[in-house]
Design an enzyme around this catalytic site. Structure first.
Site, PDB file in Angstrom:
ATOM      1  N   GLU A  70       0.821  -1.199   0.000  1.00 12.00           N
ATOM      2  CA  GLU A  70       0.000   0.000   0.000  1.00 12.00           C
ATOM      3  C   GLU A  70       0.862   1.259   0.000  1.00 12.00           C
ATOM      4  O   GLU A  70       0.529   2.256  -0.643  1.00 12.00           O
ATOM      5  CB  GLU A  70      -0.918   0.010   1.226  1.00 12.00           C
ATOM      6  CG  GLU A  70      -1.920  -1.118   1.287  1.00 12.00           C
ATOM      7  CD  GLU A  70      -1.397  -2.328   2.038  1.00 12.00           C
ATOM      8  OE1 GLU A  70      -2.207  -3.129   2.527  1.00 12.00           O
ATOM      9  OE2 GLU A  70      -0.160  -2.476   2.127  1.00 12.00           O
ATOM     10  N   PRO A 277      11.755 -16.229  -0.441  1.00 14.83           N
ATOM     11  CA  PRO A 277      10.604 -16.318   0.463  1.00 14.83           C
ATOM     12  C   PRO A 277      10.069 -14.939   0.803  1.00 14.83           C
ATOM     13  O   PRO A 277      10.820 -13.971   0.934  1.00 14.83           O
ATOM     14  CB  PRO A 277      11.166 -17.024   1.694  1.00 14.83           C
ATOM     15  CG  PRO A 277      12.643 -16.823   1.632  1.00 14.83           C
ATOM     16  CD  PRO A 277      13.002 -16.723   0.179  1.00 14.83           C
ATOM     17  N   ARG A 278       8.750 -14.853   0.939  1.00 14.85           N
ATOM     18  CA  ARG A 278       8.115 -13.569   1.238  1.00 14.85           C
ATOM     19  C   ARG A 278       8.660 -12.983   2.532  1.00 14.85           C
ATOM     20  O   ARG A 278       8.841 -11.763   2.648  1.00 14.85           O
ATOM     21  CB  ARG A 278       6.593 -13.767   1.338  1.00 14.85           C
ATOM     22  CG  ARG A 278       5.819 -12.518   1.708  1.00 14.85           C
ATOM     23  CD  ARG A 278       5.892 -11.480   0.621  1.00 14.85           C
ATOM     24  NE  ARG A 278       4.988 -10.360   0.871  1.00 14.85           N
ATOM     25  CZ  ARG A 278       4.888  -9.298   0.079  1.00 14.85           C
ATOM     26  NH1 ARG A 278       5.624  -9.215  -1.009  1.00 14.85           N
ATOM     27  NH2 ARG A 278       4.044  -8.332   0.349  1.00 14.85           N
ATOM     28  N   GLY A 319      14.338  -6.240   0.289  1.00 12.49           N
ATOM     29  CA  GLY A 319      14.593  -5.083  -0.560  1.00 12.49           C
ATOM     30  C   GLY A 319      15.422  -5.335  -1.800  1.00 12.49           C
ATOM     31  O   GLY A 319      15.942  -4.379  -2.379  1.00 12.49           O
ATOM     32  N   GLU A 320      15.544  -6.588  -2.248  1.00 11.26           N
ATOM     33  CA  GLU A 320      16.384  -6.872  -3.412  1.00 11.26           C
ATOM     34  C   GLU A 320      15.608  -7.514  -4.563  1.00 11.26           C
ATOM     35  O   GLU A 320      16.216  -8.025  -5.502  1.00 11.26           O
ATOM     36  CB  GLU A 320      17.548  -7.781  -3.011  1.00 11.26           C
ATOM     37  CG  GLU A 320      18.503  -7.137  -2.017  1.00 11.26           C
ATOM     38  CD  GLU A 320      19.779  -7.944  -1.836  1.00 11.26           C
ATOM     39  OE1 GLU A 320      20.842  -7.488  -2.321  1.00 11.26           O
ATOM     40  OE2 GLU A 320      19.715  -9.033  -1.226  1.00 11.26           O
ATOM     41  N   ASN A 344       2.283  -8.587  -6.601  1.00 14.78           N
ATOM     42  CA  ASN A 344       2.251  -7.553  -7.631  1.00 14.78           C
ATOM     43  C   ASN A 344       2.939  -7.994  -8.931  1.00 14.78           C
ATOM     44  O   ASN A 344       4.172  -8.058  -8.987  1.00 14.78           O
ATOM     45  CB  ASN A 344       2.928  -6.302  -7.074  1.00 14.78           C
ATOM     46  CG  ASN A 344       2.814  -5.113  -7.992  1.00 14.78           C
ATOM     47  OD1 ASN A 344       2.365  -5.214  -9.120  1.00 14.78           O
ATOM     48  ND2 ASN A 344       3.231  -3.960  -7.503  1.00 14.78           N
ATOM     49  N   GLU A 347       5.468  -5.190 -10.956  1.00  7.25           N
ATOM     50  CA  GLU A 347       6.899  -5.089 -10.656  1.00  7.25           C
ATOM     51  C   GLU A 347       7.699  -6.042 -11.537  1.00  7.25           C
ATOM     52  O   GLU A 347       8.804  -5.710 -11.987  1.00  7.25           O
ATOM     53  CB  GLU A 347       7.146  -5.393  -9.182  1.00  7.25           C
ATOM     54  CG  GLU A 347       6.553  -4.371  -8.239  1.00  7.25           C
ATOM     55  CD  GLU A 347       6.663  -4.764  -6.777  1.00  7.25           C
ATOM     56  OE1 GLU A 347       6.548  -3.876  -5.908  1.00  7.25           O
ATOM     57  OE2 GLU A 347       6.875  -5.963  -6.486  1.00  7.25           O
TER      58      GLU A 347
END
Length: 436
Positions: A70, A277-278, A319-320, A344, A347
């Site tokens: 979000e 992994p998330r 962040g990668e 998403n 992306e």
């Protein structure tokens, strides 16, 4: 409160009283969580409405995004609005430290971040007294009654953008129909992701003349950042080996991905899987799954690079994603083999990769069907279909290139919708481009 806003209900007053009583206890819990993630004691108090930054002069437009997805969607609109409102200032609030860490790296000009106040009278009053926003723009599904009512009473107009409520949330609000109607009437504008959401909001009492289709804001987000040094290192380590990415996987999905990859290795023995992994803190667990599957992995969190024997590169860091997407033309998006809602695809498409998804993409119900129809994505249901989809693209480079181009074009078409949305927000929220 004007008559057009409806009347507060008894349930609303009970909620307001209850949240005022439990706010100190709720704060202890959220502060402990922020502290565990390295947030300072001073910044933790932002959850109580205590600002840690001065208010800038002029018009302040407040955006709120609960979590990472979000918040990134909010940044998309902030960037676009910033072009139209050159003197405006923007405040972005989030509820999680992870979101704060992500947006800190991508903060637009004239924008600052604070943690959102708890939905209780005291924290919200302190927050609004300091920031005095001209408008409040909430992303997706954050419906905090005290915050919304207090902000509207302060004179700021409200919008719910990229609106998305789960069927479960809809059902809960239906049981509180008068209060739902009261909350819905606080908004001057709803921009929904699809007709299903529009219909649900109308059923809950949203005024019909304020509900508009808006598509998915995530289509217009800036491409994910790429670490050029890390990308060069990995390309050098992998050489000419083919790769594919399984991104944002959840519990129960890694086993399916590993089964598919093990079968793929029989046809493509040099193939390397980038497994992301998330939740990176599950890295050790996922590494155990790889070992039990009889395959060799290297772990990003340990500073390792893939070797000639590495079959799986476990990217258990934050962040990668942009770097991993730039590395491979084939990306499976997790959160879709389990009924989680998907992740998403824009992306991925912006990075120039083709998309594979499972059937559980209900959070992107307006996105995946047309993307699949455009042949920029394919849907699979199990390990066999996943392995076949990857293998088909590995052995048919022309088909893979066409899928990549289709994904990019689909994302580009969706992004153009945002220009109209920005103009609608400026008009409906009375945002002044001249006085900023």
């Amino acid at each position: 409160m004007t008559s057009s806003d409806g009347s507060p209900t008894l349930l609303y007053y009970l909620y307001r009283s209850a949240t005022a009583l439990i706010a100190p206890f709720a704060y202890r819990k959220v502060a402990a969580k922020l502290a565990a993630q390295g947030v300072s004691a001073q910044r933790q108090r932002e959850r109580l409405g205590h600002a840690t930054l001065p208010r800038p002069d002029g018009q302040v437009i407040w955006f709120h995004g609960a979590s990472v997805g979000e918040s990134l969607a909010a940044l998309t609109l902030i960037n676009r609005l910033g072009d139209h409102l050159p003197q405006a200032r923007f405040l972005l609030t989030t509820g999680t430290a992870t979101a704060q860490q992500v947006v800190a790296k991508r903060m637009p000009p004239r924008c600052c971040h604070q943690f959102a106040p708890l939905d209780a009278a005291g924290p919200v009053r302190r927050f609004l007294s300091h920031w005095r926003p001209s408008a409040g723009i909430f992303v997706e599904s954050e419906l905090w009654p005290v915050t919304l009512v207090s902000t509207r009473r302060s004179g700021a107009k409200l919008a719910l953008v990229n609106a998305r409520l789960s069927d479960r949330s809809m059902a809960r609000w239906r049981k509180k129909a008068p209060t739902a109607r009261f909350v819905m009437q606080q908004f001057s504008l709803f921009l929904t992701q699809n007709q299903h959401i529009s219909d649900g909001l109308l059923e809950l009492g949203a005024p019909a003349d304020r509900v508009r289709g808006g598509g998915n804001l995530k289509a217009g987000a800036d491409p994910l950042p790429i670490d050029d040094d890390a990308l060069a290192q990995l390309r050098d380590a992998l050489g000419s080996r083919p790769t594919w990415v399984a991104s944002s996987t959840h519990i129960g999905e890694e086993q399916v991905v590993l089964t598919a990859h093990k079968a793929l290795l029989k046809q493509h023995p040099e193939l390397c899987l980038m497994l992301v992994p998330r939740h990176p803190d599950r890295g050790a667990h996922v590494a155990d799954l790889v070992a039990k599957a009889g395959m060799i992995c290297a772990r990003r969190s340990k500073g390792e690079l893939p070797t000639a024997k590495t079959q799986i590169y476990l990217a258990d860091t934050m962040g990668e994603l942009g770097t991993w997407y730039a590395l491979s033309p084939i990306v499976f998006l997790g959160g879709s083999l389990e009924p989680i809602g998907g992740h998403n695809p824009f992306e991925v498409a912006q990075a120039g990769a083709a998309v594979i998804t499972g059937p559980g993409y209900h959070n992107f119900a307006e996105t995946f069907p047309p993307m699949i129809a455009a042949k920029g994505a394919v849907e699979v249901h199990d390990a066999g279909q996943l392995g076949s989809a990857v293998s088909d693209w590995l052995t048919q480079p022309d088909a893979l290139q066409q899928a990549q181009q289709a994904a990019v074009e689909f994302s580009r078409q969706q992004s153009t919708v945002l220009d109209g949305l920005v103009e609608m927000l400026i008009e409906q929220l009375d945002l002044d481009a001249t006085n900023g």
